[in-house]
Design a protein around this motif. Structure first.
Motif, PDB file in Angstrom:
ATOM      1  N   LEU A 163     -28.602  -5.362  -6.091  1.00 46.92           N
ATOM      2  CA  LEU A 163     -27.806  -6.229  -6.965  1.00 46.92           C
ATOM      3  C   LEU A 163     -28.000  -5.842  -8.426  1.00 46.92           C
ATOM      4  N   GLN A 164     -29.136  -5.229  -8.743  1.00 47.02           N
ATOM      5  CA  GLN A 164     -29.367  -4.770 -10.114  1.00 47.02           C
ATOM      6  C   GLN A 164     -28.258  -3.835 -10.575  1.00 47.02           C
ATOM      7  N   ARG A 165     -27.668  -3.106  -9.642  1.00 49.37           N
ATOM      8  CA  ARG A 165     -26.651  -2.117  -9.991  1.00 49.37           C
ATOM      9  C   ARG A 165     -25.329  -2.785 -10.369  1.00 49.37           C
ATOM     10  N   ALA A 166     -25.190  -4.058 -10.112  1.00 49.07           N
ATOM     11  CA  ALA A 166     -23.936  -4.755 -10.414  1.00 49.07           C
ATOM     12  C   ALA A 166     -24.192  -5.925 -11.360  1.00 49.07           C
ATOM     13  N   TYR A 167     -25.158  -5.752 -12.240  1.00 44.08           N
ATOM     14  CA  TYR A 167     -25.543  -6.875 -13.101  1.00 44.08           C
ATOM     15  C   TYR A 167     -24.416  -7.292 -14.040  1.00 44.08           C
ATOM     16  N   ASP A 168     -23.709  -6.336 -14.599  1.00 43.58           N
ATOM     17  CA  ASP A 168     -22.610  -6.679 -15.504  1.00 43.58           C
ATOM     18  C   ASP A 168     -21.554  -7.495 -14.781  1.00 43.58           C
ATOM     19  N   GLN A 169     -21.242  -7.101 -13.544  1.00 42.91           N
ATOM     20  CA  GLN A 169     -20.245  -7.824 -12.763  1.00 42.91           C
ATOM     21  C   GLN A 169     -20.747  -9.218 -12.392  1.00 42.91           C
ATOM     22  N   LEU A 170     -22.044  -9.331 -12.118  1.00 43.84           N
ATOM     23  CA  LEU A 170     -22.634 -10.628 -11.820  1.00 43.84           C
ATOM     24  C   LEU A 170     -22.464 -11.585 -12.992  1.00 43.84           C
ATOM     25  N   VAL A 171     -22.672 -11.065 -14.197  1.00 39.93           N
ATOM     26  CA  VAL A 171     -22.575 -11.903 -15.394  1.00 39.93           C
ATOM     27  C   VAL A 171     -21.113 -12.204 -15.733  1.00 39.93           C
ATOM     28  N   HIS A 172     -20.310 -11.147 -15.903  1.00 40.29           N
ATOM     29  CA  HIS A 172     -18.979 -11.325 -16.480  1.00 40.29           C
ATOM     30  C   HIS A 172     -17.921 -11.751 -15.474  1.00 40.29           C
ATOM     31  N   ASP A 173     -18.026 -11.244 -14.249  1.00 36.42           N
ATOM     32  CA  ASP A 173     -16.947 -11.492 -13.300  1.00 36.42           C
ATOM     33  C   ASP A 173     -17.200 -12.704 -12.407  1.00 36.42           C
ATOM     34  N   VAL A 174     -18.462 -13.053 -12.205  1.00 29.43           N
ATOM     35  CA  VAL A 174     -18.774 -14.194 -11.341  1.00 29.43           C
ATOM     36  C   VAL A 174     -19.280 -15.385 -12.144  1.00 29.43           C
TER      37      VAL A 174
END
Length: 647
Positions: free
Chosen positions: A402-413
């Protein structure tokens, strides 16, 4: 363990790739056969297992690469790295292979600290082309004549990062282009039909100097004539009819292949041709996962890794002891049960169907199952899109991935407060896979995000109930759980949501006792599966114990109640101390002006090496004896005697 001197007479003479390169080519087949047998024999005698099929599939490729390239001067960059056991054997670590993945032994992945032949440390996928491109450009800038070779699997090519690197590596930067080779190790059996005599001939022809000079000469002659564009299109279309390389040519690479990755007579001359060509080269090799071992060839998924008791003659030996259900299995069962209740539930995995326990769900609900490949960023934003349309996505993903998708975790979700449930498997230490796969940081990196909830179930039954609680929440939630089994708490079939943001008391200390200098009454605040060693330590300490369940929203009322009724607090978590659950408790105390002593126990600020999880937890002071010892040393140094736990 079979004696290497008697069973592997040629392999035992190879301690460096230079010795390999001194062999006549006619002996390489024998060396490859011995190398494959040695890896298989070693894993069969290992107590911690290791990656099997992937390593058996790269034996000939590894031999050929070290034979053709001047390693370590030329750089080999392996993607993911779970196929590098043959590489380790040929680079001076043959006799250390039995220690692989053991505490104090060599790593199951390439590590720069371990060998000069491990040019880039890896554990996650799709990084090799970027790293090799950087090394190739560094060589150009420094005026050094060296090659950089990236070896990447077809699965890793699904990640966007691999294509970002291809897009960048195939062009000149300030007039400079790095001399690099990308080797696509394709073990998808659906591509095996194109591998044959004609393809071998084309691969050698297209990689040779004659073809290169003829092509460039024709281009220079025709460049200013109307025939140039026709010739260019004819070349592309002709190559496209026999090789699937058009896309890589468009990136600026010279594509060669596909060729048989187990045929040394084809591999070596092709690699030699590509070694001598400047610029960006791309070689497509086809291998068979588990090659040379019939059982692994027949079931490459099952034999991806060897764990438990393993006999090469019969395969995996089933244990007669009844096994406790793992947290992964608890998740898989819950997912199926929840899907039956909620027709809007959909499940997403970034290429970890088996590892995340989703096989049964895939079989029962194929239209609601999405494997997006090794593309964690896409997985998270894809889930966000599904949630926008009223579905309830569950993203089953390892904590470290999940570390690899941190930006998406913050901005998209999180920014859009979308109801996406993240089932974080492999939270905390993972054992033999080591630092690259450890889920030490998810509490710290998720709890700081607005709208994000973080749940930490203590056992198998709590995991089921926490998942149900998270799925009912109207915003983003992470439910973290470790690898393997817990204490054996049988999951209840009935699902009941927890009171949101509330913990529970599991033990109350007795009357305050006089202990000399230091606080009398201690409260242990446990997050996740460390509740059970905390309870064990509390018996020796006569301490109160709270099962906090939620890191965010933290049960502030319970924290304040414990702070006002006890003399000191201790937080316990299997994540990093910095920014973790203990920090959340400290923030609450500070916000309310409470200054009582607080001891934060968790994982230290360092990368923790591979090894047996109980041993590692003991070394980190997170077993029952370590918890008791830390409390005594901090609060009652006069009573700091050998632990009373288990005595």
């Amino acid at each position: 363990m079979t004696d290497t001197a008697s069973s592997y007479p040629l392999l035992r003479t190879i301690n460096t790739p230079a010795q390999l390169r001194a062999l006549p080519r006619t002996q390489l087949r024998q060396l490859a056969d011995e190398l494959r047998a040695y890896v298989l024999d070693t894993l069969a005698n290992s107590k911690v297992g290791g990656h099997l099929g992937s390593n058996l599939g790269t034996v000939e490729l590894t031999v050929a690469l070290h034979y053709v390239f001047d390693t370590p001067h030329d750089r080999l960059v392996w993607d993911v790295g779970h196929q590098t056991y043959p590489h380790k054997v040929l680079t001076g670590r043959r006799d250390e292979l039995p220690t692989i993945r053991h505490f104090g032994g060599i790593s199951g992945f390439p590590r720069r600290e371990e060998s000069e032949y491990d040019t880039f440390g890896v554990g996650h996928s799709s990084t090799s082309i970027s790293a090799a491109h950087g090394m190739a450009m560094a060589a150009k800038l420094k005026g050094e004549a060296r090659k950089a070779v990236a070896i990447i699997g077809d699965g890793a090519m699904t990640a966007g990062m691999a294509f970002e690197a291809l897009n960048n590596a195939g062009i000149a930067h300030g007039g400079l282009m790095g001399d690099m080779l990308v080797v696509l190790n394709d073990n998808d059996m659906s591509i095996s039909p194109p591998v044959g005599a004609l393809n071998k001939y084309l691969a050698r022809l297209m990689s040779g100097k004659f073809y290169a000079k003829a092509r460039e000469g024709a281009k220079s002659v025709l460049r200013h004539t109307p025939l140039y564009e026709l010739a260019r299109r004819f070349e592309e279309h002709t190559k496209g009819m026999v090789v699937p390389g058009t896309i890589f040519e468009e990136f600026g690479f010279n594509y060669v292949g596909p060729i048989d990755g187990h045929d040394l007579d084809s591999l070596i001359p092709t690699l030699e041709n590509l070694r001598d060509r400047p610029g960006a080269q791309f070689l497509h090799v086809v291998t068979k996962k588990g090659a040379g071992y019939e059982l692994a060839e027949a079931d490459p998924v099952k034999y991806h890794a060897a764990s438990g008791k393993f006999d090469p003659a019969v395969g995996f030996v089933k244990s007669t002891a009844p096994a406790k259900p793992t947290f992964t299995q608890v998740f898989g069962n819950w997912l199926c049960d929840m899907a039956e209740l909620d027709p809007t539930l959909v499940a997403i995995t970034p290429a970890m169907r088996e590892g995340s326990g989703m096989v049964e769900f895939h079989q029962r609900y194929p239209s609601r199952y999405f494997d997006v490949g090794i593309a964690e960023q896409h997985a998270v934003t894809f889930a966000a899109g599904l949630a926008c349309e009223g579905l309830h996505p569950v993203v089953a993903i390892y904590s470290t991935f999940l570390q690899r998708a941190y930006d998406q975790l913050v901005h998209d979700v999180a920014l859009q407060n979308l109801p996406v449930l993240f089932a974080l498997d492999r939270a905390g230490l993972v054992g033999a896979d080591g630092a690259t796969h450890a889920g030490n940081y998810d509490i710290a990196y998720t709890r700081c995000i607005p709208n994000m909830a973080v749940l930490t179930p203590a056992d198998e039954n709590e995991c089921r109930q926490a998942l149900y609680t998270g799925q009912r929440h109207p915003g983003p939630v992470t439910v973290r759980y470790p690898r393997g089994a817990g204490v054996g708490a049988v999951p209840q079939s009935a699902m009941q949501a927890w009171p949101w943001g509330k913990g529970e008391m599991r033990r109350h200390s007795g009357q305050a006792q006089t202990r000399g200098q230091g606080p009398a009454r201690i409260a242990l605040l446990a997050f996740g599966t460390l509740l059970y060693p905390a309870l064990q330590a509390a018996e020796a300490l006569d301490a109160s114990v709270a099962n906090m369940r939620f890191v965010k929203p933290l049960d502030q009322a319970l924290v304040l109640e414990l702070a006002r009724s006890h003399d000191a607090l201790v937080t316990i978590e299997d994540g990093c101390i910095m920014g973790g659950a203990g920090s959340a408790v400290a923030e609450v105390l500070a916000a309310h002006g409470l200054t009582l002593p607080l001891l934060q126990l968790g994982l230290p600020d360092e990368f923790i090496e591979h090894g047996d999880v109980p041993k590692l937890m003991s070394l980190c002071g997170l077993d029952a004896a370590g918890i008791e010892r830390s409390v005594r040393e901090r609060y009652w140094p006069a009573t700091s005697v050998p632990s009373a736990v288990n005595q």
